[in-house]
Write an enzyme that holds these catalytic residues in place. Sequence first.
Site, short mmCIF file in Angstrom:
data_model
loop_
_atom_site.label_atom_id
_atom_site.label_comp_id
_atom_site.label_asym_id
_atom_site.label_seq_id
_atom_site.Cartn_x
_atom_site.Cartn_y
_atom_site.Cartn_z
N ASP A 111 52.46 39.67 44.15
CA ASP A 111 51.09 40.16 44.32
C ASP A 111 50.87 41.16 43.18
O ASP A 111 51.58 41.07 42.17
CB ASP A 111 50.91 40.81 45.72
CG ASP A 111 49.45 41.08 46.07
OD1 ASP A 111 48.74 40.14 46.41
OD2 ASP A 111 49.00 42.24 45.97
N LYS A 130 53.02 40.83 54.65
CA LYS A 130 52.75 41.45 53.35
C LYS A 130 53.66 42.66 53.23
O LYS A 130 54.09 43.22 54.25
CB LYS A 130 51.28 41.88 53.27
CG LYS A 130 50.75 41.95 51.86
CD LYS A 130 50.33 40.61 51.32
CE LYS A 130 49.99 40.71 49.85
NZ LYS A 130 49.32 39.50 49.34
P1 NDP Z 1 48.18 41.49 38.81
O1 NDP Z 1 49.04 42.69 38.99
O2 NDP Z 1 48.70 40.34 38.02
O3 NDP Z 1 46.77 41.93 38.17
C1 NDP Z 1 45.95 42.85 38.79
C2 NDP Z 1 44.81 43.18 37.84
O4 NDP Z 1 43.87 44.01 38.53
C3 NDP Z 1 45.26 43.96 36.61
O5 NDP Z 1 44.43 43.63 35.54
C4 NDP Z 1 45.06 45.41 37.03
O6 NDP Z 1 44.83 46.29 35.95
C5 NDP Z 1 43.81 45.29 37.89
N1 NDP Z 1 43.79 46.32 38.94
C6 NDP Z 1 44.71 46.51 39.90
N2 NDP Z 1 44.37 47.56 40.68
C7 NDP Z 1 43.21 48.03 40.16
C8 NDP Z 1 42.36 49.09 40.51
N3 NDP Z 1 42.62 49.90 41.56
N4 NDP Z 1 41.22 49.28 39.77
C9 NDP Z 1 40.95 48.48 38.71
N5 NDP Z 1 41.73 47.45 38.32
C10 NDP Z 1 42.84 47.23 39.04
O7 NDP Z 1 47.77 41.04 40.28
P2 NDP Z 1 47.23 39.63 40.78
O8 NDP Z 1 46.35 39.04 39.75
O9 NDP Z 1 48.38 38.87 41.29
O10 NDP Z 1 46.37 40.07 42.06
C11 NDP Z 1 45.00 40.43 41.96
C12 NDP Z 1 44.34 40.30 43.33
O11 NDP Z 1 44.48 38.95 43.83
C13 NDP Z 1 44.94 41.17 44.44
O12 NDP Z 1 43.92 41.54 45.35
C14 NDP Z 1 45.91 40.24 45.14
O13 NDP Z 1 46.18 40.64 46.48
C15 NDP Z 1 45.11 38.94 45.10
N6 NDP Z 1 45.91 37.74 45.27
C16 NDP Z 1 46.93 37.42 44.40
C17 NDP Z 1 47.63 36.25 44.57
C18 NDP Z 1 48.68 35.80 43.58
O14 NDP Z 1 49.12 34.64 43.71
N7 NDP Z 1 49.08 36.60 42.62
C19 NDP Z 1 47.38 35.35 45.71
C20 NDP Z 1 46.23 35.73 46.52
C21 NDP Z 1 45.56 36.90 46.30
P3 NDP Z 1 46.07 46.93 35.12
O15 NDP Z 1 46.66 45.80 34.34
O16 NDP Z 1 45.46 47.97 34.27
O17 NDP Z 1 47.02 47.46 36.15
#
Ligand code: NDP
Length: 451
Positions: free
Chosen positions: A172, A132
């Site tokens: 991510d 990562k």
């Molecule tokens: P994105 O950046 O596409 O979306 C993240 C979302 O979560 C956004 O809506 C963001 O809000 C919100 N967010 C992020 N940090 C915070 C916080 N501290 N408090 C509140 N809201 C928050 O990321 P992903 O959807 O890709 O990833 C989301 C999760 O899934 C992570 O834990 C990641 O590690 C996990 N994951 C992702 C994979 C992938 O294929 N993308 C694979 C496996 C796991 P805002 O838009 O306002 O920033």
Amino acid sequence: MMDAASRSRLEKFMEGLKRRNSGEMEFHQAVYEAAQYIIPYVIHARPEYGDAQILERLTEPDRAVVFRVTWESDDGSLRANRGYRVQYNNAIGPYKGGLRFHRDVTLSIFKFLGFEQTLKNSLTGLPMGGAKGGSDFNPKGKSDHEVMRFCHALMTELARYIGPYTDIPAGDIGVGAREIAYLFGQYKRITNQFVGTLTGKSPAFGGSLIREEATGYGCVYMAERVVDHAQGGLEGRRCVLSGAGNVALHTAEKLLELRAKVMTLSDSTGFIHDTKGLDPEKLAGVKEHKLERRGGLTDYAEKFGGRFYKGKRPWRLACDIVFPCATQNEIEAEDAAALVKNGCKLVIEGANMPCTLDAIEALRKGGVTVVPSKAANAGGVAVSGLELTQNTMRLYWSREEVDARLKDIMKDIHERCVQYGEDKGGVNYIKGANIAGFVKVADAMLAYGAV
Ligand code: NDP
């Protein structure tokens, strides 16, 4: 209940881990979640793992690289950020795991994510090790040109550590299709090679169909396996989701297709509660707004109805299934108690480690089934693995073919969790996922001897 010998061994192991990794709370938490099952059920039963110090070795990353990334903002001033790559473990395949761009990242967060990724990748059944990385670069408020210059600068340094048989990054939080394209473009320019060193690429230049959707779709395929089909599958189930990014929006998309009721989405500003439930048109609006224009959720209620709760999380609503899809530790003990009280029966962890240890305990005590992230969200990395295979074979599979393979992989992961997670006549998915993921990596490490 853990026997006294295992309890004392676990405590001693955690004491050593905390001493060696002082202050790295997220890393301690992720390791504890796995060790509480691995020590009593695996290490205790198979002394060769203990003799070879497999768990001690597995909780020390192979290496962690930290580097400076200097880039130029639009006004011509120079900025410096910190880049990271934790190459966690390559016992069963090349390092593989995403890059996260977020203001608050630390080495502890990348170590926890690398550890999780190692067990998750093992669970998929594909030959991938765990890694990562990312940066404390905050993409919010940056222009497209600034993001491009940052990605190019990061890759200029990162390129020396990665490769199609060494380490294959993906996206991510904060790293989506746009960032992967900038990163891949620079990698290609530096190395003069068109190879699958990054996944999550656009299908126009080597990406796999369904990769973008895979994590969210996989979460829903896992939920389908867990809920009782005799009771009508997911149709009509009240689902509460957090996040409004890649994972949350594709989870919502698949849930709508299966006629479940999607009641909420959230982002870093708050959450929306749509009592009527999302529909494909509203979802398309949010997708365009969040994924393409990177806006906030604040104007959802004005446009589509429902209510926006500023600065709040959606865990106080009555629901059947919860999909936390935003970030780590977003469900705390009090939230878990409210979910139990309000009838929630199942938590599918879309984000990595979204529940604190106390929250998991409260959920499990309250009779809620929790499917941990390393099982629930493994669909993303699984299709990344399929992207790599397609790149190596120089061919493309159809949408249907990739989706069918994703479904099969999620089914197999579910079976592995059931096989290793037997618990008082039911299934403890946390136990099953951690043990199944660990055993494969541990056997490979054992076979290599002292490396
Ligand atoms: P994105 O950046 O596409 O979306 C993240 C979302 O979560 C956004 O809506 C963001 O809000 C919100 N967010 C992020 N940090 C915070 C916080 N501290 N408090 C509140 N809201 C928050 O990321 P992903 O959807 O890709 O990833 C989301 C999760 O899934 C992570 O834990 C990641 O590690 C996990 N994951 C992702 C994979 C992938 O294929 N993308 C694979 C496996 C796991 P805002 O838009 O306002 O920033």
